[in-house]
Scaffold this motif. Structure first.
Motif, PDB file in Angstrom:
ATOM      1  N   TYR A 242      56.968   9.962  72.449  1.00 51.45           N
ATOM      2  CA  TYR A 242      57.210   8.693  71.759  1.00 51.45           C
ATOM      3  C   TYR A 242      58.410   8.085  72.453  1.00 51.45           C
ATOM      4  O   TYR A 242      59.525   8.593  72.278  1.00 51.45           O
TER       5      TYR A 242
ATOM      6  N   THR B 179      61.270  10.366  73.561  1.00 46.87           N
ATOM      7  CA  THR B 179      61.200  11.652  72.845  1.00 46.87           C
ATOM      8  C   THR B 179      59.914  12.384  73.207  1.00 46.87           C
ATOM      9  O   THR B 179      58.829  11.814  73.143  1.00 46.87           O
TER      10      THR B 179
ATOM     11  N   ALA C 238      57.615  14.957  71.803  1.00 44.97           N
ATOM     12  CA  ALA C 238      57.340  15.675  70.551  1.00 44.97           C
ATOM     13  C   ALA C 238      56.572  16.966  70.823  1.00 44.97           C
ATOM     14  O   ALA C 238      56.783  17.972  70.138  1.00 44.97           O
TER      15      ALA C 238
ATOM     16  N   LEU D 128      61.646  24.701  63.563  1.00 49.84           N
ATOM     17  CA  LEU D 128      62.642  23.896  62.870  1.00 49.84           C
ATOM     18  C   LEU D 128      62.099  22.493  62.644  1.00 49.84           C
ATOM     19  O   LEU D 128      61.141  22.095  63.284  1.00 49.84           O
ATOM     20  N   SER D 129      62.778  21.725  61.787  1.00 50.11           N
ATOM     21  CA  SER D 129      62.346  20.343  61.636  1.00 50.11           C
ATOM     22  C   SER D 129      62.576  19.621  62.969  1.00 50.11           C
ATOM     23  O   SER D 129      63.559  19.880  63.665  1.00 50.11           O
ATOM     24  N   GLY D 130      61.615  18.815  63.324  1.00 50.21           N
ATOM     25  CA  GLY D 130      61.675  18.114  64.606  1.00 50.21           C
ATOM     26  C   GLY D 130      61.073  18.878  65.764  1.00 50.21           C
ATOM     27  O   GLY D 130      61.044  18.390  66.894  1.00 50.21           O
ATOM     28  N   SER D 131      60.538  20.081  65.501  1.00 48.40           N
ATOM     29  CA  SER D 131      60.013  20.889  66.609  1.00 48.40           C
ATOM     30  C   SER D 131      58.595  20.471  67.018  1.00 48.40           C
ATOM     31  O   SER D 131      58.080  20.947  68.024  1.00 48.40           O
ATOM     32  N   GLY D 132      57.950  19.619  66.223  1.00 47.27           N
ATOM     33  CA  GLY D 132      56.632  19.109  66.627  1.00 47.27           C
ATOM     34  C   GLY D 132      55.467  19.579  65.769  1.00 47.27           C
ATOM     35  O   GLY D 132      54.305  19.306  66.086  1.00 47.27           O
ATOM     36  N   LYS D 133      55.756  20.258  64.666  1.00 42.86           N
ATOM     37  CA  LYS D 133      54.680  20.828  63.830  1.00 42.86           C
ATOM     38  C   LYS D 133      53.724  19.754  63.302  1.00 42.86           C
ATOM     39  O   LYS D 133      52.516  19.869  63.444  1.00 42.86           O
ATOM     40  N   SER D 134      54.308  18.728  62.676  1.00 44.04           N
ATOM     41  CA  SER D 134      53.451  17.677  62.104  1.00 44.04           C
ATOM     42  C   SER D 134      52.672  16.951  63.198  1.00 44.04           C
ATOM     43  O   SER D 134      51.489  16.644  63.030  1.00 44.04           O
ATOM     44  N   THR D 135      53.335  16.691  64.294  1.00 47.36           N
ATOM     45  CA  THR D 135      52.661  15.999  65.399  1.00 47.36           C
ATOM     46  C   THR D 135      51.466  16.817  65.888  1.00 47.36           C
ATOM     47  O   THR D 135      50.385  16.267  66.124  1.00 47.36           O
TER      48      THR D 135
HETATM   49  N1  LIG Z   1      55.643   8.293  65.127  1.00 45.00           N
HETATM   50  C1  LIG Z   1      56.721   8.751  65.752  1.00 45.00           C
HETATM   51  N2  LIG Z   1      57.535   7.925  66.416  1.00 45.00           N
HETATM   52  C2  LIG Z   1      58.625   8.370  67.077  1.00 45.00           C
HETATM   53  N3  LIG Z   1      59.002   9.670  67.115  1.00 45.00           N
HETATM   54  C3  LIG Z   1      58.237  10.547  66.457  1.00 45.00           C
HETATM   55  C4  LIG Z   1      57.060  10.158  65.752  1.00 45.00           C
HETATM   56  N4  LIG Z   1      56.500  11.272  65.204  1.00 45.00           N
HETATM   57  C5  LIG Z   1      57.293  12.301  65.547  1.00 45.00           C
HETATM   58  N5  LIG Z   1      58.327  11.874  66.312  1.00 45.00           N
HETATM   59  C6  LIG Z   1      59.386  12.730  66.889  1.00 45.00           C
HETATM   60  O1  LIG Z   1      58.753  13.855  67.453  1.00 45.00           O
HETATM   61  C7  LIG Z   1      59.497  15.039  67.202  1.00 45.00           C
HETATM   62  C8  LIG Z   1      58.636  16.034  66.438  1.00 45.00           C
HETATM   63  O2  LIG Z   1      58.432  15.534  65.108  1.00 45.00           O
HETATM   64  P1  LIG Z   1      57.529  16.263  64.036  1.00 45.00           P
HETATM   65  O3  LIG Z   1      56.217  16.568  64.640  1.00 45.00           O
HETATM   66  O4  LIG Z   1      57.552  15.408  62.825  1.00 45.00           O
HETATM   67  O5  LIG Z   1      58.334  17.622  63.797  1.00 45.00           O
HETATM   68  P2  LIG Z   1      58.267  18.636  62.575  1.00 45.00           P
HETATM   69  O6  LIG Z   1      57.032  18.353  61.791  1.00 45.00           O
HETATM   70  O7  LIG Z   1      58.288  19.995  63.204  1.00 45.00           O
HETATM   71  O8  LIG Z   1      59.500  18.394  61.760  1.00 45.00           O
HETATM   72  C9  LIG Z   1      60.745  14.602  66.469  1.00 45.00           C
HETATM   73  O9  LIG Z   1      61.759  14.407  67.401  1.00 45.00           O
HETATM   74  C10 LIG Z   1      60.325  13.298  65.838  1.00 45.00           C
HETATM   75  O10 LIG Z   1      61.434  12.463  65.636  1.00 45.00           O
END
Ligand SMILES: Nc1ncnc2c1ncn2[C@@H]1O[C@H](COP(=O)(O)OP(=O)(O)O)[C@@H](O)[C@H]1O
Ligand SMILES: [Mg+2]
Length: 271
Positions: free
Chosen positions: A19, A22, A24, A43-50
């Motif tokens: 992104y 960044t 992800a 950890l939070s921000g490690s990319g799990k949700s993505t």
């Molecule tokens: N739509 C988006 N736009 C910009 N940055 C994003 C977006 N989605 C995720 N990120 C970035 O990608 C990284 C991984 O995020 P995320 O997958 O939400 O992590 P987790 O679920 O492990 O907390 C983070 O740095 C987050 O800020």
């Protein structure tokens, strides 16, 4: 055996997602077979949700490929994408129920992928769907709450409603994004046990993100650890100890002075 039974249910190759500046996800490879119960830990921000969002086509890769149930997710649009999504249940940290609707109606919205037209209250659903919804509510222990507003339930109960809603699709795959992150320890344990029980009964393939090492080890068959979007471990939980997991995270984290954050977050007791 046919191709369908031997092909992995989830097959991610060289998945990178950026992104802006960044990154992800960075060159993620992940293969999950039918019926496996896997935790993605990080950890939070490690990319799990993505990562999870790529699996049902809510995100598209910057590069690499994502195959789920034999389909190339990023290439699907319209009806074929909806058809694939209907085979993939998704549960979220914040449950995502409609607060003002009854528990039963919330469960029924899980069947929307397979019905046409707008839904205007309970009367618009057919009797077989209602009966199935009630069965699923029974399954998650909430049959007696069917006609209550969703927002009158506790967090743990709401997540169980969300599980019942996901079951309406008869999913083959269940994705769960930190499903217990906002629950107390007792509700967390209940929800996680329920997911495992249902997964085993239905032969579901499960990928669940978590950030607690202890819970991941005790619950999953296998742990995939993400750090800054990269897979840093991929191990069966059988015989795996918390110390081993932390050692791997520690090895990659000490170089960046990140170790305290890793210890604080991954060793956080399940709230
Ligand atoms: N739509 C988006 N736009 C910009 N940055 C994003 C977006 N989605 C995720 N990120 C970035 O990608 C990284 C991984 O995020 P995320 O997958 O939400 O992590 P987790 O679920 O492990 O907390 C983070 O740095 C987050 O800020
Ligand atoms: Mg997340």
């Amino acid at each position: 055996m046919s191709k369908a039974t031997t092909e992995p249910v989830i097959d991610v190759r060289g998945l990178t997602r950026t992104y802006g500046t960044t990154t992800a996800l960075q060159d993620v490879d992940l293969t999950i077979g039918r019926g496996e119960i896997v935790v993605v830990l990080g950890l939070s921000g490690s990319g799990k949700s993505t990562l999870l969002r790529h699996l049902n086509g809510l995100e598209t890769p910057t590069s690499g490929s994502v195959r789920v149930l034999g389909e190339d997710v990023a290439r699907l649009r319209g009806a074929p994408l909806r058809a694939l999504r209907s085979r993939i249940g998704f549960i979220f940290q914040q449950f995502e129920l409609v607060p003002s609707l009854s528990v039963l109606e919330n469960v029924l919205t899980g069947s929307l992928a397979s019905v046409r037209g707008p839904r205007l209250g309970l009367f618009s659903y057919r009797r077989p769907a209602k009966l199935r919804a009630l069965c699923h509510l029974d399954r998650v222990g909430l049959l007696d709450r069917a006609y209550q507003r969703a927002d009158t339930l506790s967090g743990g109960q709401q997540q169980r409603v969300a599980i019942a809603r996901a079951l309406m699709q008869n999913p083959e795959v269940l994705l769960a994004d930190e499903p217990v992150a906002s629950l107390d320890p007792e509700s967390s344990a209940q929800v996680m046990a329920l997911v495992r029980e249902i997964a085993a009964d239905e032969g579901l393939t499960v990928l669940c993100s978590l950030h607690q090492v202890d819970l991941a080890i005790s619950w999953a068959d296998r742990i995939v650890g993400l750090r800054h979007g990269e897979v840093v471990l991929d191990l069966p939980t059988d015989g795996l100890t918390k110390e081993q997991v932390m050692e791997i995270y520690g090895r990659v984290a000490t170089s960046t002075g990140e170790l305290t954050a890793v210890a604080n977050e991954l060793l956080e007791p399940v709230r």
